[in-house]
Design a protein around this motif. Sequence first.
Motif, PDB file in Angstrom:
ATOM      1  N   ILE A 148      -1.450 -11.070  -4.018  1.00  0.00           N
ATOM      2  CA  ILE A 148      -1.254  -9.621  -4.096  1.00  0.00           C
ATOM      3  C   ILE A 148       0.066  -9.256  -3.435  1.00  0.00           C
ATOM      4  N   GLY A 149       0.345  -9.914  -2.307  1.00  0.00           N
ATOM      5  CA  GLY A 149       1.576  -9.621  -1.580  1.00  0.00           C
ATOM      6  C   GLY A 149       2.836 -10.019  -2.309  1.00  0.00           C
ATOM      7  N   LEU A 150       2.711 -10.885  -3.315  1.00  0.00           N
ATOM      8  CA  LEU A 150       3.885 -11.303  -4.084  1.00  0.00           C
ATOM      9  C   LEU A 150       4.228 -10.308  -5.190  1.00  0.00           C
ATOM     10  N   LEU A 151       3.299  -9.407  -5.491  1.00  0.00           N
ATOM     11  CA  LEU A 151       3.579  -8.390  -6.503  1.00  0.00           C
ATOM     12  C   LEU A 151       4.552  -7.360  -5.945  1.00  0.00           C
ATOM     13  N   ASP A 152       5.341  -6.738  -6.829  1.00  0.00           N
ATOM     14  CA  ASP A 152       6.187  -5.645  -6.330  1.00  0.00           C
ATOM     15  C   ASP A 152       5.290  -4.459  -5.988  1.00  0.00           C
ATOM     16  N   GLU A 153       5.830  -3.528  -5.233  1.00  0.00           N
ATOM     17  CA  GLU A 153       4.954  -2.477  -4.675  1.00  0.00           C
ATOM     18  C   GLU A 153       4.281  -1.629  -5.737  1.00  0.00           C
ATOM     19  N   GLU A 154       4.959  -1.457  -6.861  1.00  0.00           N
ATOM     20  CA  GLU A 154       4.350  -0.630  -7.900  1.00  0.00           C
ATOM     21  C   GLU A 154       3.172  -1.340  -8.565  1.00  0.00           C
ATOM     22  N   GLN A 155       3.364  -2.595  -8.947  1.00  0.00           N
ATOM     23  CA  GLN A 155       2.266  -3.342  -9.564  1.00  0.00           C
ATOM     24  C   GLN A 155       1.129  -3.529  -8.569  1.00  0.00           C
ATOM     25  N   ARG A 156       1.479  -3.729  -7.312  1.00  0.00           N
ATOM     26  CA  ARG A 156       0.462  -3.900  -6.289  1.00  0.00           C
ATOM     27  C   ARG A 156      -0.413  -2.656  -6.204  1.00  0.00           C
ATOM     28  N   SER A 157       0.251  -1.499  -6.183  1.00  0.00           N
ATOM     29  CA  SER A 157      -0.519  -0.262  -6.043  1.00  0.00           C
ATOM     30  C   SER A 157      -1.410  -0.037  -7.271  1.00  0.00           C
ATOM     31  N   LEU A 158      -0.882  -0.331  -8.467  1.00  0.00           N
ATOM     32  CA  LEU A 158      -1.678  -0.132  -9.678  1.00  0.00           C
ATOM     33  C   LEU A 158      -2.899  -1.053  -9.688  1.00  0.00           C
ATOM     34  N   LEU A 159      -2.679  -2.304  -9.293  1.00  0.00           N
ATOM     35  CA  LEU A 159      -3.782  -3.275  -9.277  1.00  0.00           C
ATOM     36  C   LEU A 159      -4.857  -2.843  -8.285  1.00  0.00           C
TER      37      LEU A 159
END
Lengths: 203, 108
Positions: free
Chosen positions: A148-159
Motif C-alpha cells: 500500500i505504501g508503494l502506491l502514489d498518494e492518490e491511488q492509495r487514497s482511492l484504494l
Amino acid sequence: MDDRREEELVRRLQQRDERAFVECVRTYQDKIFGLLYRMLGSREEAQDLAQEVFVTLFKSIDSFRGDSKLGTWLYRIAVNHSKNRIKYLRRRAHKAKTDLDEAAERAMYRDAQEGGGKTSHSTLGQADARPDEALAGAQLEGIVQRAIGLLDEEQRSLLLLRDVEALSYEEIVEITGLPEGTVKSRLHRARLFLKAEISKHTK
Amino acid sequence: MGRTTLSEPEKTPPASAQPSAAAESPSNDPVDERDEEQASRALLSGLSSVSPPRDLAQSVPALIHRRSQGRFFGRKSLADRLPLEWISLVMLLVLAVTYAVLKLLFTD
C-alpha cells in the motif's frame, strides 16, 4: 449517523457547543484515524494529523451547507491533509523504519512467541491459528501494508476509501473531486499493482 | 525526528504510476469489476484494525482552546446568540409599553 442527528450535531457545532465537538470526534475518530494511519504508515503522524483534521473541520464548520454528509466532508479534509503530509514528508526524505514495519515485526515476534490457539487479526480471520499460520499472517500483513505504501498518494487514497472504508463511488467522487471514470481506472491500476506486489513476496 | 511514511522518495516513482498497457483501463464488465473488488477487499481484510488515541476527543478541543486563546468557545454576547430581528421586536415592544404607561400617567 442518521440525517436528523447529523443536522442537530452540525447546528450545535455551529453554535460552538463544546460538547458537540467532543461528540463529533468520538463519532468519527475510528474511521478517520484508521484512514490516516493507512495513508501515512505511521501512528505518530496519524495522531498528529487526526487532530489537525478535526481542527480544520471545526474552524470551517460555518461554511458547511449540508450538500453532503458531514462524514463525507470529514473524509475529504482527511484525504487532502494526508496527501499534503505525504508530499511534505517525501520532500524531507525520511528514511527511518516506519511504525508499520516495526509493528509488523513485533507482531510476527509476538505471535511466534505466544504460540497457537490465539485469535489474531494477523491470521486473516482464522481463529485458533497455529504458530506457523500466525507468523505467516503477520508476515502477509506486513507485505500488504508495504505494498500500500508503494502506491502514489492518490491511488492509495482511492484504494483505502473503496476497498477498506467501503465507500460508494458517489462518495469517493465527492471526496476526491475526480470523475467516476477516473476513480475506477486509477483504482483498477492500484488493485493490479497491489496484487502483483503481494504475489511477488508470497510465492 | 524519525517520522516516516511508507514511501521512499529517493527511489524511482512508484511502479503504480507506470501502468503496463494491459492495465490501462478497467474492464467494462461489471462482473469482472466486482470480482476484482472482492479480491482486493479479501487481500486488505487481513489488515489489523487500529484504534485512535484514547484522549483524541479531549485533545482536539484543548488544542482549539490553546490556539484561539479561549476565544473559539467563548461565550457570545446576547446580540450574537439571539437573532437581531427578535431583539428589534422586543425593543419596539418595550418602547410601545413605555409610551403607553407614560401617556396614562401624564394625561387626565
